[in-house]
Design a protein around this motif. Sequence first.
Motif, mmCIF file in Angstrom:
data_model
loop_
_atom_site.group_PDB
_atom_site.id
_atom_site.type_symbol
_atom_site.label_atom_id
_atom_site.label_comp_id
_atom_site.label_asym_id
_atom_site.label_seq_id
_atom_site.Cartn_x
_atom_site.Cartn_y
_atom_site.Cartn_z
ATOM 1 N N HIS A 82 11.393 -2.828 37.289
ATOM 2 C CA HIS A 82 10.831 -2.863 35.936
ATOM 3 C C HIS A 82 10.948 -4.249 35.310
ATOM 4 O O HIS A 82 10.009 -4.764 34.703
ATOM 5 N N MET A 83 12.128 -4.845 35.443
ATOM 6 C CA MET A 83 12.357 -6.117 34.754
ATOM 7 C C MET A 83 11.560 -7.255 35.381
ATOM 8 O O MET A 83 11.240 -8.232 34.718
ATOM 9 N N ASN A 84 11.248 -7.108 36.655
ATOM 10 C CA ASN A 84 10.536 -8.205 37.331
ATOM 11 C C ASN A 84 9.031 -7.955 37.449
ATOM 12 O O ASN A 84 8.299 -8.814 37.932
ATOM 13 N N ALA A 85 8.596 -6.778 37.030
ATOM 14 C CA ALA A 85 7.161 -6.475 37.164
ATOM 15 C C ALA A 85 6.348 -7.425 36.293
ATOM 16 O O ALA A 85 6.774 -7.800 35.194
ATOM 17 N N GLU A 86 5.178 -7.759 36.799
ATOM 18 C CA GLU A 86 4.315 -8.660 36.028
ATOM 19 C C GLU A 86 3.865 -7.959 34.746
ATOM 20 O O GLU A 86 3.486 -6.785 34.767
ATOM 21 N N ASN A 106 6.164 5.525 48.922
ATOM 22 C CA ASN A 106 6.087 4.642 47.751
ATOM 23 C C ASN A 106 4.735 4.788 47.055
ATOM 24 O O ASN A 106 3.756 5.262 47.653
ATOM 25 N N ILE A 107 4.713 4.334 45.793
ATOM 26 C CA ILE A 107 3.481 4.483 45.008
ATOM 27 C C ILE A 107 3.096 3.163 44.339
ATOM 28 O O ILE A 107 3.939 2.282 44.145
ATOM 29 N N ASP A 108 1.822 3.069 43.985
ATOM 30 C CA ASP A 108 1.367 2.009 43.086
ATOM 31 C C ASP A 108 1.446 2.610 41.685
ATOM 32 O O ASP A 108 0.824 3.640 41.406
ATOM 33 N N ARG A 109 2.194 1.954 40.846
ATOM 34 C CA ARG A 109 2.546 2.548 39.560
ATOM 35 C C ARG A 109 2.024 1.696 38.405
ATOM 36 O O ARG A 109 2.000 0.469 38.512
ATOM 37 N N TRP A 110 1.606 2.353 37.328
ATOM 38 C CA TRP A 110 1.111 1.583 36.180
ATOM 39 C C TRP A 110 1.701 2.097 34.868
ATOM 40 O O TRP A 110 2.083 3.266 34.764
ATOM 41 N N GLN A 111 1.749 1.184 33.894
ATOM 42 C CA GLN A 111 2.152 1.521 32.527
ATOM 43 C C GLN A 111 1.230 0.743 31.598
ATOM 44 O O GLN A 111 1.238 -0.483 31.609
ATOM 45 N N GLU A 112 0.432 1.451 30.850
ATOM 46 C CA GLU A 112 -0.507 0.786 29.940
ATOM 47 C C GLU A 112 -0.242 1.308 28.533
ATOM 48 O O GLU A 112 -0.394 2.494 28.264
ATOM 49 N N ARG A 132 1.605 -3.175 32.588
ATOM 50 C CA ARG A 132 2.613 -3.493 33.594
ATOM 51 C C ARG A 132 2.265 -2.710 34.863
ATOM 52 O O ARG A 132 1.995 -1.502 34.785
ATOM 53 N N TYR A 133 2.248 -3.383 35.972
ATOM 54 C CA TYR A 133 1.920 -2.722 37.250
ATOM 55 C C TYR A 133 3.070 -2.941 38.226
ATOM 56 O O TYR A 133 3.608 -4.037 38.322
ATOM 57 N N MET A 134 3.395 -1.882 38.927
ATOM 58 C CA MET A 134 4.490 -1.970 39.906
ATOM 59 C C MET A 134 4.004 -1.415 41.242
ATOM 60 O O MET A 134 4.212 -0.242 41.554
ATOM 61 N N PRO A 135 3.289 -2.269 42.012
ATOM 62 C CA PRO A 135 2.751 -1.795 43.286
ATOM 63 C C PRO A 135 3.873 -1.511 44.280
ATOM 64 O O PRO A 135 4.926 -2.146 44.234
ATOM 65 N N ASN A 136 3.600 -0.572 45.143
ATOM 66 C CA ASN A 136 4.506 -0.274 46.255
ATOM 67 C C ASN A 136 5.956 -0.099 45.792
ATOM 68 O O ASN A 136 6.870 -0.726 46.313
ATOM 69 N N SER A 137 6.151 0.769 44.806
ATOM 70 C CA SER A 137 7.511 1.003 44.308
ATOM 71 C C SER A 137 7.875 2.487 44.486
ATOM 72 O O SER A 137 7.005 3.334 44.676
ATOM 73 N N ALA A 138 9.168 2.745 44.397
ATOM 74 C CA ALA A 138 9.630 4.125 44.632
ATOM 75 C C ALA A 138 9.289 4.998 43.429
ATOM 76 O O ALA A 138 9.505 4.595 42.287
ATOM 77 N N SER A 174 10.289 -1.871 29.794
ATOM 78 C CA SER A 174 11.311 -2.322 30.740
ATOM 79 C C SER A 174 12.583 -1.488 30.555
ATOM 80 O O SER A 174 13.388 -1.387 31.468
ATOM 81 N N HIS A 175 12.738 -0.865 29.379
ATOM 82 C CA HIS A 175 13.966 -0.086 29.155
ATOM 83 C C HIS A 175 14.029 1.171 30.024
ATOM 84 O O HIS A 175 15.089 1.780 30.135
ATOM 85 N N LEU A 176 12.917 1.538 30.638
ATOM 86 C CA LEU A 176 12.923 2.749 31.485
ATOM 87 C C LEU A 176 13.989 2.662 32.576
ATOM 88 O O LEU A 176 14.625 3.645 32.930
ATOM 89 N N GLY A 177 14.129 1.449 33.122
ATOM 90 C CA GLY A 177 15.058 1.259 34.239
ATOM 91 C C GLY A 177 16.513 1.437 33.842
ATOM 92 O O GLY A 177 17.365 1.685 34.690
#
Length: 353
Positions: free
Chosen positions: A184-188, A222-228, A202-208, A167-170
């Motif tokens: 980032h902070m609200n992503a599931e 926009n992109i579907d974004r992931w962080q694993e 953490r997945y961030m669908p439809n984000s910039a 979440s610190h990325l943001g």
Amino acid sequence: MVPLNAVPLSPFPLDQWYVAGLSWELKDKPLARTLLNREVVLFRTGSGEVAALEDRCCHKSLPLSCGTVERAGVRCGYHGLLYAPGGACIEVPGQDRIPSKARVKAYTLVEKDSILWIWMPREEGAVPTHEAPDYWVHGDSRYQFKGDVYHYDAPYQLIHDNLLDLSHLGYVHLRTIGGNAAVHMNAELKVEGSGDKVRVLRYMPNSAPPPTYLAAWPFKGNIDRWQEVEFNVSHLLIWTGGADVSTEDLSDPQRGGFHMRGFHAITPETETTAHYMWTMASNHHPDRPDVLEAVYEQTALTFHEDKEVIEAQYENMKRFPGAPQIDIHVDVGPNRARRIVERLVKQQVQEGA
Ligand code: FES
Ligand SMILES: [Fe+2]
């Protein structure tokens, strides 16, 4: 958390493979490195074998890292004793007989996938109980990688905390891989794990897409974004990336899109300092064949941003010793990893390691 000064023996989990360095660091000179409070010299012999010995000549204690590397081993820079990779002295210049005690402690060092893994045993001289980890990414032709080694004036677990909480990325990495903090902070966030592993997804669908992604890949919008993130006791594997919205199944490990695969080894130097050895591997789009250098530069910049934050954090922790901290929702992954390390350290203290 185990108070770091309260543990009398080793405050670090032992019987583990730690990363001692990256392959390209061993050239024609010995390399001194303190690993888990142990003074170690790393070298590659002239015949290509890698080795790790205690960094102290058994004659008059000069660090072996002040010596030179030869075909058969490392030669002390004071009176020329020559040591083989296994630690035995194999030559005393001007003397035929080699004293039976002429040897130094050796560590098991394995070179695999451009990574130098050192076995840190509970009992001196004990052999590894399992093989060094594989890191397939470094050998996969879809990816190119580069990396570096940073020294941290901060305890190793502060780096674990940072990497398990993206979440610190943001806030920290707005210029590169960050992007919208609120997203980032609200992503599931999903945290799972078993044994000595933790996974934070953490997945961030439809984000910039953030700046680094835009520079590396021709996204349409926009992109579907992931962080694993996968935590292991001595290293973390972090797979991040993105694909054009609704073009890839984010549960498919073979999915396409732009990938950044980070290898992050955190090897304690002492209780209060650490080595951070990392590589970043990325794939490239056919239209952008030369993205590696840009991705690498932006990654290095990003990781310098982390270093500044973490060292400032630790400096302040020292100014406010024992001050209480609170937990928020992003701390679930880091806390789980801390519990693993705490369990392992407590266990070995109880068992007298
Ligand atoms: S101190 Fe190493 S050879 Fe004398
Ligand atoms: Fe970061």
